[in-house]
Design an enzyme around this catalytic site. Structure first.
Site, PDB file in Angstrom:
ATOM      1  N   GLU A  98       0.851  -1.198   0.000  1.00 28.44           N
ATOM      2  CA  GLU A  98       0.000   0.000   0.000  1.00 28.44           C
ATOM      3  C   GLU A  98       0.887   1.248   0.000  1.00 28.44           C
ATOM      4  OE1 GLU A  98      -2.537   1.578  -0.504  1.00 28.44           O
ATOM      5  OE2 GLU A  98      -3.766   2.090   1.225  1.00 28.44           O
ATOM      6  N   ASP A  99       0.351   2.344  -0.514  1.00 29.40           N
ATOM      7  CA  ASP A  99       1.149   3.561  -0.572  1.00 29.40           C
ATOM      8  C   ASP A  99       1.353   4.188   0.806  1.00 29.40           C
ATOM      9  OD1 ASP A  99      -1.546   4.330  -0.333  1.00 29.40           O
ATOM     10  OD2 ASP A  99      -1.522   5.728  -2.018  1.00 29.40           O
ATOM     11  N   ASP A 102      -2.716   6.063   6.999  1.00 28.78           N
ATOM     12  CA  ASP A 102      -3.021   7.317   7.704  1.00 28.78           C
ATOM     13  C   ASP A 102      -3.841   6.970   8.948  1.00 28.78           C
ATOM     14  OD1 ASP A 102      -3.431   9.998   8.300  1.00 28.78           O
ATOM     15  OD2 ASP A 102      -4.859  10.361   6.700  1.00 28.78           O
ATOM     16  N   PHE A 151       0.275  16.194   4.042  1.00 26.07           N
ATOM     17  CA  PHE A 151      -0.377  15.562   2.897  1.00 26.07           C
ATOM     18  C   PHE A 151       0.650  15.366   1.799  1.00 26.07           C
ATOM     19  CE2 PHE A 151      -2.919  14.710  -0.743  1.00 26.07           C
ATOM     20  CZ  PHE A 151      -3.883  13.853  -0.220  1.00 26.07           C
ATOM     21  N   ARG A 164       0.168  11.423  -9.260  1.00 25.36           N
ATOM     22  CA  ARG A 164       0.644  10.052  -9.012  1.00 25.36           C
ATOM     23  C   ARG A 164       1.908   9.723  -9.800  1.00 25.36           C
ATOM     24  NH1 ARG A 164      -3.567   7.173  -6.421  1.00 25.36           N
ATOM     25  NH2 ARG A 164      -5.671   7.688  -7.097  1.00 25.36           N
TER      26      ARG A 164
HETATM   27  P1  IMP Z   1      -6.392   5.599   5.870  1.00 23.75           P
HETATM   28  O1  IMP Z   1      -6.776   6.852   6.587  1.00 23.75           O
HETATM   29  O2  IMP Z   1      -5.190   4.936   6.524  1.00 23.75           O
HETATM   30  O3  IMP Z   1      -7.545   4.661   5.712  1.00 23.75           O
HETATM   31  O4  IMP Z   1      -5.906   6.024   4.440  1.00 23.75           O
HETATM   32  C1  IMP Z   1      -6.818   6.059   3.428  1.00 23.75           C
HETATM   33  C2  IMP Z   1      -6.214   6.434   2.106  1.00 23.75           C
HETATM   34  O5  IMP Z   1      -6.135   7.833   2.089  1.00 23.75           O
HETATM   35  C3  IMP Z   1      -4.815   5.960   1.757  1.00 23.75           C
HETATM   36  O6  IMP Z   1      -4.745   4.672   1.206  1.00 23.75           O
HETATM   37  C4  IMP Z   1      -4.459   6.972   0.701  1.00 23.75           C
HETATM   38  O7  IMP Z   1      -5.006   6.572  -0.540  1.00 23.75           O
HETATM   39  C5  IMP Z   1      -5.153   8.219   1.215  1.00 23.75           C
HETATM   40  N1  IMP Z   1      -4.197   9.084   1.888  1.00 23.75           N
HETATM   41  C6  IMP Z   1      -3.963   9.230   3.200  1.00 23.75           C
HETATM   42  N2  IMP Z   1      -3.004  10.127   3.428  1.00 23.75           N
HETATM   43  C7  IMP Z   1      -2.609  10.563   2.203  1.00 23.75           C
HETATM   44  C8  IMP Z   1      -1.624  11.500   1.753  1.00 23.75           C
HETATM   45  O8  IMP Z   1      -0.874  12.137   2.524  1.00 23.75           O
HETATM   46  N3  IMP Z   1      -1.537  11.667   0.410  1.00 23.75           N
HETATM   47  C9  IMP Z   1      -2.306  10.996  -0.483  1.00 23.75           C
HETATM   48  N4  IMP Z   1      -3.216  10.107  -0.110  1.00 23.75           N
HETATM   49  C10 IMP Z   1      -3.375   9.891   1.218  1.00 23.75           C
HETATM   50 MG    MG Z   2      -4.287   4.184  -0.945  1.00 21.93          MG
END
Ligand code: IMP
Ligand code: MG
Length: 177
Positions: A98-99, A102, A151, A164
């Site tokens: 995963e990238d 958060d 971000f 991207r």
């Molecule tokens: P989660 O909050 O861990 O569920 O993250 C959800 C999704 O939000 C991640 O898989 C990313 O696709 C996106 N995301 C969270 N933080 C960032 C960021 O800093 N840049 C770009 N996408 C983000």
């Molecule tokens: Mg993602």
């Protein structure tokens, strides 16, 4: 969000060096074991492509796609799986790529989904572990880089589906309004 600046926080050479290290660890861990590496689309694509090209442990590759509603900077609670794995995971080791993590809700959702598929083990690799907003107990097993907050865009990471394609990772600095 109006963007005031983009600060490069990870350059291509840094990313490449870290991926060399991670691939060596993963080869050690999975040598002689059946492994499926799963890319989480779309953000995981660059990390996944560069990581699997460094592996010598002959993994199978598969893809899932998660969507969360909204394309702004705050992740939404509603997560859906719009593409599932196609390979059987039964009796195999699984590495999810995963990238960025958060709040952690997306990965908690995905790992719970994959847990019913009979894998021998499931580990999570994230390029960036962004820890300040974590709301779940899930911890990534393999972390490329840790950042507290911000971000980020580039190298798979998007803001409203843009950026991207950039080969490095940048922090977006919004204008103060
Ligand atoms: P989660 O909050 O861990 O569920 O993250 C959800 C999704 O939000 C991640 O898989 C990313 O696709 C996106 N995301 C969270 N933080 C960032 C960021 O800093 N840049 C770009 N996408 C983000
Ligand atoms: Mg993602």
């Amino acid at each position: 969000m109006r963007i005031a600046a983009m600060n490069k926080i990870l350059d291509e050479a840094q990313i490449a060096r870290r991926l060399d290290e991670l691939a060596a660890e993963l080869d050690e861990l999975y040598r002689g074991r059946p492994l499926v590496v799963i890319c989480v689309l779309k953000g995981g694509i660059m990390f996944f492509a560069d990581l699997v090209r460094r592996l010598n442990c002959q993994p199978e590759l598969d893809f899932v796609r998660l969507s969360s509603y909204g394309d702004g900077t705050s992740p939404q609670a509603k997560i859906v799986l719009t593409k599932d794995v196609e390979l059987s995971l039964r009796g195999k080791h699984v590495l999810v790529v995963e990238d960025i993590m958060d709040t952690g809700h997306s990965m908690e959702f995905l790992l719970r989904h994959l847990a019913s598929k009979g894998a021998e083990s499931i580990r999570l690799a994230v390029l960036v572990d962004k820890q300040e907003r974590r709301e779940v107990a899930v911890r990534p097993d393999i972390v490329g880089f840790s950042v507290p907050s911000g971000f980020l865009i580039g190298y798979g990471l998007d803001y409203a589906e843009q950026y991207r394609e950039l080969p490095a990772v940048y922090e977006l600095i919004p204008t103060e309004e």
